[in-house]
Design a protein around this motif. Structure first.
Motif, PDB file in Angstrom:
ATOM      1  N   GLY A 101       0.788  -1.227   0.000  1.00  0.00           N
ATOM      2  CA  GLY A 101       0.000   0.000   0.000  1.00  0.00           C
ATOM      3  C   GLY A 101       0.818   1.274   0.000  1.00  0.00           C
ATOM      4  O   GLY A 101       0.278   2.351  -0.160  1.00  0.00           O
ATOM      5  N   GLY A 102       2.104   1.162   0.194  1.00  0.00           N
ATOM      6  CA  GLY A 102       2.981   2.323   0.095  1.00  0.00           C
ATOM      7  C   GLY A 102       2.849   3.316   1.237  1.00  0.00           C
ATOM      8  O   GLY A 102       2.416   2.995   2.338  1.00  0.00           O
ATOM      9  N   VAL A 103       3.189   4.545   0.931  1.00  0.00           N
ATOM     10  CA  VAL A 103       3.230   5.615   1.928  1.00  0.00           C
ATOM     11  C   VAL A 103       1.869   5.862   2.583  1.00  0.00           C
ATOM     12  O   VAL A 103       1.818   6.075   3.796  1.00  0.00           O
ATOM     13  CB  VAL A 103       3.808   6.914   1.314  1.00  0.00           C
ATOM     14  CG1 VAL A 103       3.702   8.077   2.291  1.00  0.00           C
ATOM     15  CG2 VAL A 103       5.252   6.698   0.905  1.00  0.00           C
ATOM     16  N   PRO A 104       0.748   5.820   1.856  1.00  0.00           N
ATOM     17  CA  PRO A 104      -0.527   6.051   2.548  1.00  0.00           C
ATOM     18  C   PRO A 104      -0.781   5.049   3.677  1.00  0.00           C
ATOM     19  O   PRO A 104      -1.244   5.432   4.762  1.00  0.00           O
ATOM     20  CB  PRO A 104      -1.573   5.918   1.444  1.00  0.00           C
ATOM     21  CG  PRO A 104      -0.851   6.275   0.199  1.00  0.00           C
ATOM     22  CD  PRO A 104       0.549   5.764   0.397  1.00  0.00           C
ATOM     23  N   VAL A 105      -0.470   3.792   3.463  1.00  0.00           N
ATOM     24  CA  VAL A 105      -0.681   2.779   4.500  1.00  0.00           C
ATOM     25  C   VAL A 105       0.336   2.955   5.622  1.00  0.00           C
ATOM     26  O   VAL A 105      -0.007   2.816   6.804  1.00  0.00           O
ATOM     27  CB  VAL A 105      -0.602   1.359   3.889  1.00  0.00           C
ATOM     28  CG1 VAL A 105      -0.618   0.291   4.965  1.00  0.00           C
ATOM     29  CG2 VAL A 105      -1.747   1.150   2.917  1.00  0.00           C
TER      30      VAL A 105
END
Length: 126
Positions: A80-84
């Protein structure tokens, strides 16, 4: 070598700071004052009692901590990258503020560790 902050990182930091400050401010205004317990026990209840009840329900069943832990694990695994990863940190702060500190702190640490160890794209401006 100069490295610029990614836009997603800047947004994530802003979201974490805003949500962290917001949860502490809400807690100081609506959870900690004993008068709100009395006000919310009366009928009819003011609208301010509904988010308060939800927050306390999440606290009672340790859902703040478990949500932070889940998001932190996903962030650590870079799903999910940076948002997660930012969500793991923000929810971890909320969990600690709401006395779900065990799993909240682990989730915060995992989300932050995944976030700061994410590879940065090369800086083409140098």
């Amino acid at each position: 070598m100069r490295m610029a902050l990614r836009r997603a990182d800047s947004i994530g930091i802003a979201v974490v700071l805003i949500l962290g400050a917001g949860i502490f401010a809400y807690r100081a205004a609506y959870i900690e004052p004993r008068m709100w317990g009395t006000i919310c026990a009366a009928a009819p209840r003011p609208l301010a009692c509904e988010p308060r009840a939800a927050l306390l329900w999440l606290q009672r069943f340790y859902l703040w901590g478990w949500a932070a832990f889940g998001m932190g694990v996903l962030g650590f695994l870079r799903i999910g990258g940076v948002p997660v990863q930012a969500a793991g940190v923000a929810i971890g702060i909320a969990a600690i503020a709401n006395y779900n500190a065990n799993w909240g702190a682990v989730g915060l640490a995992l989300g932050l560790l995944g976030w700061i160890s994410s590879p940065m794209p090369p800086d083409h401006a140098a």
